[in-house]
Write a protein that holds these residues in place. Structure first.
Motif, PDB file in Angstrom:
ATOM      1  N   PHE A  15      -3.033   4.087 -28.911  1.00 37.34           N
ATOM      2  CA  PHE A  15      -2.094   4.938 -29.652  1.00 37.34           C
ATOM      3  C   PHE A  15      -0.687   4.849 -29.074  1.00 37.34           C
ATOM      4  O   PHE A  15       0.294   4.806 -29.801  1.00 37.34           O
ATOM      5  N   ARG A  16      -0.585   4.827 -27.733  1.00 35.46           N
ATOM      6  CA  ARG A  16       0.734   4.729 -27.106  1.00 35.46           C
ATOM      7  C   ARG A  16       1.425   3.418 -27.498  1.00 35.46           C
ATOM      8  O   ARG A  16       2.628   3.391 -27.767  1.00 35.46           O
ATOM      9  N   ASP A  19       2.655   3.782 -31.060  1.00 33.86           N
ATOM     10  CA  ASP A  19       3.828   4.662 -31.121  1.00 33.86           C
ATOM     11  C   ASP A  19       5.097   3.945 -30.663  1.00 33.86           C
ATOM     12  O   ASP A  19       6.187   4.204 -31.157  1.00 33.86           O
ATOM     13  N   LYS A  20       4.950   3.052 -29.686  1.00 38.27           N
ATOM     14  CA  LYS A  20       6.103   2.297 -29.189  1.00 38.27           C
ATOM     15  C   LYS A  20       6.452   1.111 -30.096  1.00 38.27           C
ATOM     16  O   LYS A  20       7.445   0.434 -29.863  1.00 38.27           O
ATOM     17  N   GLU A 171      12.312  16.899 -36.843  1.00 36.91           N
ATOM     18  CA  GLU A 171      11.690  15.579 -36.958  1.00 36.91           C
ATOM     19  C   GLU A 171      12.790  14.525 -37.137  1.00 36.91           C
ATOM     20  O   GLU A 171      13.090  14.116 -38.257  1.00 36.91           O
TER      21      GLU A 171
END
Length: 657
Positions: A15-16, A19-20, A171
């Motif tokens: 997931f990280r 996200d990056k 957001e």
């Protein structure tokens, strides 16, 4: 779907990476873990989602289907498959998987948002609205954006912008809010800000093709076609399997006159989405422009068969020169109109098509009735203010005086010289362009928007809020030369040869003859003129693809013609001898004499090919594309007389023109 500590840790690392934006690393991690656990549904689903983001659709589809096979009640892979099918133009399959995902997780707002899109694509509009309403109920962010959209449509752009800005504080990467701000900025003519926001969205979501198309449309609306094409071609370079990107590329290429390349783009779209009506329509246009009428008819007919309520398909079919709609088509169109379920834009196309069908049967009263209804509907859909036209023409006469125009600007050597063909639409300008473009030294480029674009933008963001034409009085010689060079920079993107002359037949440039004289002192200007009554009736009988909004009310049309004549008289007075007037009737009556006259004015030697213009195979992108492929004929000169019984008021308006 339980996970042990190691599995949870692995998933967190994946997931990280996602996200990056490091999809390659995320893919590598998934594949490494699957070596030990080939049936781990979380890893299978995640790898499918990662491959979906990186446009590796075939393998993504295979993995997501495998995940669903192992765990039929897993909502997320159903949603991801739906997204995949939407992106690969399979909306019917997308609906099926989104609906299943919605049953499995009825609180997942993103499912209902995507379901609404898919349902809209398959024509289930009521169900699409219901899905959209559910999405808004489930998602506070969506509710805020919906409120912003209501405010924007009500004219409160400031309030709408505030809603979006508050949302972005929470957001900062909310693409929907950024897009709304871009729309608001564009509405307020803050185009630099709008473009920056659209580019920010593309930066945040490099594979968001909707965002790329938004940017492409924005650039095209600013007449920056080459940049728009670059954006869409970049999207296609990332994934050539998205049909809508090919469709938009075809639309852009058609505007800049790249007919063959546009046709290829439409064909690629249809290879992926064989029933796409917009692509079939665009393909028909390109075939028509290229003189392939039988193939154009087939494409239009296929479009009408797939989407029978599409008025544009019926109109384009009916408007082909010499085409006569069969009785069964007329009956179908009448039945569709009488059912009363068409939206106004579609009914307009049907009415004009029925009018043309009636003309083919010499039923002129019936044809006129359909023209009256169709024009009335269309007039309600477009913006046109005759008072604004009168005011603008008054300002043009005040600004462009003989004194100003005699100062002029110093001619600057250029690789090509433009020949402007101006006047009212349907006045023989296409014929004049075809004559000129048949010469070995002239390239025809059609109707170019750049004089209008440059004149509008000439004032920039001045503190005193001055606009065209008044700002021309403050421009020095170097600025005028710069505007001329800017025009040539844009116009030459439409040229594909090294010929020293090119045509620009944008009719509305008649308003800018004085401006053209200042920024392009070497340019040639031809006023294509036709009998006033014949011109107005020809305009009233034409459903234009875009613009020409003065044409849909007979009184406004007659007054507009008078305004045009009065302004051209002003140009004759302040720029004596600069404009060549060519009467359509004179061309019809003595073609060679007028050809020699036109060529002499342009400084070109006589060539017989200009008399034999109809032998040219160049693409022609106007309503007269079929006529200019035929030798000169006289049947169109008095065609308006078929409607004499309906023209008394127009005759009074035009008296003395």
């Amino acid at each position: 779907m339980s996970k042990g500590p190691q599995s949870r840790q692995a998933m967190a690392e994946i997931f990280r990476s996602v996200d990056k934006g490091d999809l390659l690393h995320a893919e590598s991690l998934c594949r490494a873990r699957l070596t030990d656990s080939p049936d781990d549904i979380n890893l299978l689903g995640m790898l499918g989602a990662v491959l979906l983001q990186s446009q590796q659709y075939p393998e993504a589809e295979q993995l997501l289907l495998r995940t669903i096979e192992l765990e039929p009640d897993f909502a997320r892979p159903h949603e991801d498959l739906g997204v995949l099918y939407l992106r690969t133009d399979r909306p019917g399959q997308a609906v099926s998987f989104f609906e299943k995902a919605a049953v499995m997780d009825e609180h997942r707002g993103s499912v209902f948002r995507s379901l609404a899109v898919a349902l809209h694509r398959v024509g289930r509009q009521e169900d699409a609205q219901a899905a959209q309403d559910t999405y808004l109920q489930l998602t506070p962010t969506a509710q805020s954006l919906a409120e912003a959209e209501k405010l924007r449509k009500a004219g409160d752009t400031k309030g709408a912008g505030q809603h979006c800005e508050e949302l972005l504080k929470r957001e900062p990467k909310n693409v929907a809010a950024l897009r709304m701000l871009a729309v608001i900025a564009s509405d307020d003519e803050r185009f630099v800000m709008a473009e920056g926001l659209l580019r920010r969205i593309v930066e945040l979501e490099p594979s968001n093709y909707d965002a790329m198309r938004d940017l492409g449309r924005f650039l095209a609306d600013r007449s920056r076609f080459s940049e728009a094409i670059e954006v869409i071609e970049h999207a296609i370079s990332l994934d050539a399997t998205v049909a809508q990107n090919q469709l938009m590329l075809g639309d852009m290429l058609s505007i800049v006159g790249q007919t063959e390349n546009a046709l290829l783009a439409y064909d690629r779209c249809l290879d992926m989405a064989p029933d796409d009506p917009a692509a079939l329509l665009g393909r028909g246009h390109m075939l028509r422009i290229g003189g392939r009428s039988d193939e154009a008819i087939a494409s239009y007919r296929q479009c009408a068969a797939i989407q029978p309520a599409m008025g544009d398909a019926w109109w384009n079919l009916a408007s082909l020169h010499g085409y006569c709609a069969p009785d069964e088509d007329v009956e179908q169109m009448l039945s569709t109109v009488d059912a009363g379920k068409l939206d106004p834009a579609a009914e307009t196309g049907f009415r004009f098509a029925l009018a043309r069908a009636a003309e083919q049967r010499h039923e002129y009263d019936s044809a006129w009735r359909h023209y009256e209804i169709g024009n009335s509907i269309k007039r309600g859909l477009v913006k046109y203010d005759p008072v604004e036209t009168e005011i603008l023409h008054g300002k043009l006469r005040d600004v462009f005086s003989a004194e100003l125009l005699q100062q002029g600007s110093t001619p600057v050597p250029a690789a090509k010289t433009p020949i402007f063909i101006v006047g009212m639409p349907r006045s023989g300008s296409t014929l004049i362009e075809q004559i000129l473009a048949s010469h070995s030294s002239v390239e025809g480029t059609g109707e170019l928007p750049y004089v209008i674009m440059i004149s509008t933008a000439a004032g920039g963001s001045r503190a005193d809020n001055a606009h065209y034409p008044e700002i021309v009085l403050d421009l020095d010689a170097s600025q005028l030369i710069g505007l001329g060079r800017s025009y040539l920079h844009h116009a030459l993107t439409h040229c594909s040869t090294n010929k020293p002359f090119f045509t620009d037949k944008m009719p509305a440039n008649y308003s800018h003859v004085g401006f053209i004289g200042l920024i392009l002192p070497e340019a040639k200007i031809i006023d294509a003129r036709r009998d006033p009554l014949a011109t107005c009736v020809a305009n009233y009988r034409q459903l234009f693809a875009k613009g020409k909004n003065q044409s849909y009310d007979l009184t406004e049309l007659g007054e507009y013609y008078r305004q045009y004549v009065a302004l051209m008289k002003h140009w004759d007075e302040v720029m004596p001898g600069r404009v060549l007037r060519v009467l359509y009737e004179d061309v019809v009556n003595d073609l060679e004499k007028q050809v020699r006259r036109i060529l002499d004015y342009c400084g070109l030697p006589f060539e017989q090919s200009c008399v034999d213009y109809y032998k040219s195979e160049r693409p022609v992108n106007t309503a007269s594309s079929e006529q200019v492929r035929q030798p000169i004929y006289t049947s169109g000169v008095d065609y308006h007389k078929n409607y004499d019984a309906h023209l008394d008021e127009l005759c009074e308006i035009l008296a003395g023109s």
